[in-house]
Enzyme design. Structure first.
Site, mmCIF file in Angstrom:
data_model
loop_
_atom_site.group_PDB
_atom_site.id
_atom_site.type_symbol
_atom_site.label_atom_id
_atom_site.label_comp_id
_atom_site.label_asym_id
_atom_site.label_seq_id
_atom_site.Cartn_x
_atom_site.Cartn_y
_atom_site.Cartn_z
ATOM 1 N N GLU A 38 0.828 -1.211 0.000
ATOM 2 C CA GLU A 38 0.000 0.000 0.000
ATOM 3 C C GLU A 38 0.858 1.255 0.000
ATOM 4 O OE1 GLU A 38 -3.152 0.059 -1.187
ATOM 5 O OE2 GLU A 38 -3.583 -1.357 0.428
ATOM 6 N N HIS A 39 0.530 2.160 -0.902
ATOM 7 C CA HIS A 39 1.240 3.429 -1.101
ATOM 8 C C HIS A 39 2.661 3.205 -1.631
ATOM 9 C CE1 HIS A 39 -1.723 6.273 0.556
ATOM 10 N NE2 HIS A 39 -2.065 5.257 1.335
ATOM 11 N N THR A 40 2.967 1.991 -2.049
ATOM 12 C CA THR A 40 4.274 1.707 -2.644
ATOM 13 C C THR A 40 4.304 2.015 -4.136
ATOM 14 O OG1 THR A 40 3.549 -0.588 -2.862
ATOM 15 C CG2 THR A 40 4.944 -0.055 -0.968
ATOM 16 N N ASP A 41 3.138 2.109 -4.768
ATOM 17 C CA ASP A 41 3.143 2.216 -6.237
ATOM 18 C C ASP A 41 3.711 3.536 -6.724
ATOM 19 O OD1 ASP A 41 0.849 3.556 -5.304
ATOM 20 O OD2 ASP A 41 -0.353 3.006 -7.059
ATOM 21 N N ALA A 128 -15.072 3.547 -1.193
ATOM 22 C CA ALA A 128 -14.783 2.412 -0.314
ATOM 23 C C ALA A 128 -13.350 1.926 -0.441
ATOM 24 C CB ALA A 128 -15.745 1.258 -0.620
ATOM 25 N N GLY A 129 -12.513 2.659 -1.168
ATOM 26 C CA GLY A 129 -11.136 2.237 -1.347
ATOM 27 C C GLY A 129 -10.982 1.067 -2.294
ATOM 28 N N SER A 132 -13.090 2.577 -7.597
ATOM 29 C CA SER A 132 -14.186 2.842 -8.526
ATOM 30 C C SER A 132 -13.750 3.827 -9.607
ATOM 31 C CB SER A 132 -15.403 3.386 -7.779
ATOM 32 O OG SER A 132 -15.082 4.580 -7.071
ATOM 33 N N ASP A 177 -3.830 0.920 -9.422
ATOM 34 C CA ASP A 177 -5.267 0.710 -9.590
ATOM 35 C C ASP A 177 -5.639 0.516 -11.053
ATOM 36 O OD1 ASP A 177 -5.400 1.031 -6.890
ATOM 37 O OD2 ASP A 177 -6.264 3.039 -6.944
ATOM 38 N N TYR A 229 -3.631 12.604 0.688
ATOM 39 C CA TYR A 229 -2.894 11.665 -0.163
ATOM 40 C C TYR A 229 -1.689 12.364 -0.791
ATOM 41 C CZ TYR A 229 -2.241 8.131 -3.878
ATOM 42 O OH TYR A 229 -1.739 7.178 -4.725
#
Length: 389
Positions: A38-41, A128-129, A132, A177, A229
């Protein structure tokens, strides 16, 4: 036949009602959950998402007059009408900015995209994370690629849609994503190196091992565009500059103590760096376990990832923490928040026999705490973007 294929006739009928004509085709792109990473991309790191069966459907036809018409079955306000020549990186409307940005991004790189009529229906929960927005972007890109015979690869479409969200919508997301929506396959998780976009499909047959992956939608809406973010991303970039590396992916776990020492005096950046470095290592450990058939062994890594996101990256919230803590206390194999944070969803790895017990415990503890009733469902690794009609 999947729910997506079942929904295609309804989407076609809605297109006919809105535009008075038959669509050329119908395309679908899924939401996703991220198993780990998570948040590594946006730090050139490693991620491991899987596509959900929940999709955004787009019925579409090309136009020859340069007009872009957008309509959503889930949004009020009717048709949003724009001219493709007039598109600029200023959101024309809240939801319509995402597909409009895709058209803009394609034209910016010289692709011959003109006007189109598009109608969207979606079962991907918003806020919702579960990405979408990426589902909306990727399905738009896939439809336009087909309508205008562009011949772009899934990876190229992912890059274009990321640019749409970064430069047009103004949210500095990484590539995960969009790549998940474009490239995931049924029955697999996607191990992705976000630096060079190399990836491989990792078999993820939980039912075959007596396991289940639950998604807990806390119903706390998160907005990545509210600045939090972007602050995390800017802090990571500041850390990379201070350490003299291209991205935090270049700091190994062995060199983390030295890196943190160099960042003494900036506790915020220290914490961000610690999360990214340890999270990349957790992804590698998860891959090693899955490759060796030790799926249950990933549970503690999921929980450790949540603690890092909560304490070092500071992107959790009371509802996410409660979902994770309750799940683990009720016998889960492991649990963590998934997605950008500030609300959204958690994932919970459970033994099949414990799924209902864990779900009930989470619902009861949410009620006792006065939170909204969470939505709990099973994450089934599903297909990425495709044409369905």
């Amino acid at each position: 036949m999947t729910d997506t294929e079942h929904g295609a006739p309804r989407t076609a009928a809605a297109f006919r009602e809105v535009y008075g004509a038959e669509p050329t085709g119908i395309w679908a792109a899924p939401g996703r959950v991220n198993l780990i990473g998570e948040h590594t991309d946006y730090n050139d790191g490693f991620v491991m998402p899987l596509a959900l069966p929940h999709t955004t459907l787009a019925a579409a036809s090309a136009r020859t007059d340069g007009v872009l018409r957008l309509h959503s079955g889930g949004a009020a306000g009717g048709i949003v009408e724009l001219r493709v020549d007039d598109l600029r990186p200023v959101a024309p409307a809240r939801w319509a900015a995402y597909p409009a940005g895709v058209v803009w991004a394609m034209r910016e790189v010289g692709l011959p995209v003109g006007g189109a009529d598009l109608h969207y229906d979606s079962t991907v929960p918003t806020g919702a994370g579960l990405s979408s927005s990426a589902a909306l972007e990727v399905v738009t890109a896939l439809a336009l690629d087909a309508l205008y015979a562009l011949g772009r690869t899934p990876q190229e479409l992912a890059r274009l849609t990321q640019r749409a969200e970064n430069a047009f919508v103004g949210v500095p997301v990484g590539i995960m994503d969009q790549t998940a929506a474009a490239c995931c396959t049924e029955g697999h998780a996607l191990f992705l190196d976000t630096r060079d976009l190399s990836h491989r499909q990792v078999p993820f047959d939980l039912p075959g091992e007596g396991l289940r992956l639950l998604v807990v939608d806390t119903r706390v809406k998160h907005e990545l565009g509210d600045g939090a973010y972007a602050e995390r991303r800017a802090g990571c970039e500041r850390g990379a500059r201070a350490l003299g590396v291209r991205a935090l992916r270049d700091i190994s776990l062995a060199h983390l103590p030295e890196a943190l020492n160099k960042l003494a005096g900036d506790a915020v950046v220290q914490s961000l760096v610690r999360h990214i470095v340890t999270e990349n290592h957790r992804v590698e450990e998860v891959i090693a376990h899955l490759d060796a058939g030790r799926t249950r062994a990933i549970g503690p890594l999921l929980t450790a990832g949540h603690a890092s996101l909560r304490d070092d990256f500071a992107v959790s919230c009371a509802e996410l923490d409660l979902a994770v803590d309750t799940a683990n206390a009720a016998g889960a194999v492991g649990a963590r928040m998934t997605g950008g944070g500030f609300g959204g969803s958690a994932i919970v790895l459970v033994e099949e026999a414990d799924a209902q017990t864990v779900s009930t415990a989470i619902t009861e503890d949410f009620a006792a705490a006065g939170h909204l009733t969470p939505r709990v469902f099973t994450a089934v690794p599903s297909a990425g973007a495709r044409r369905v009609r």
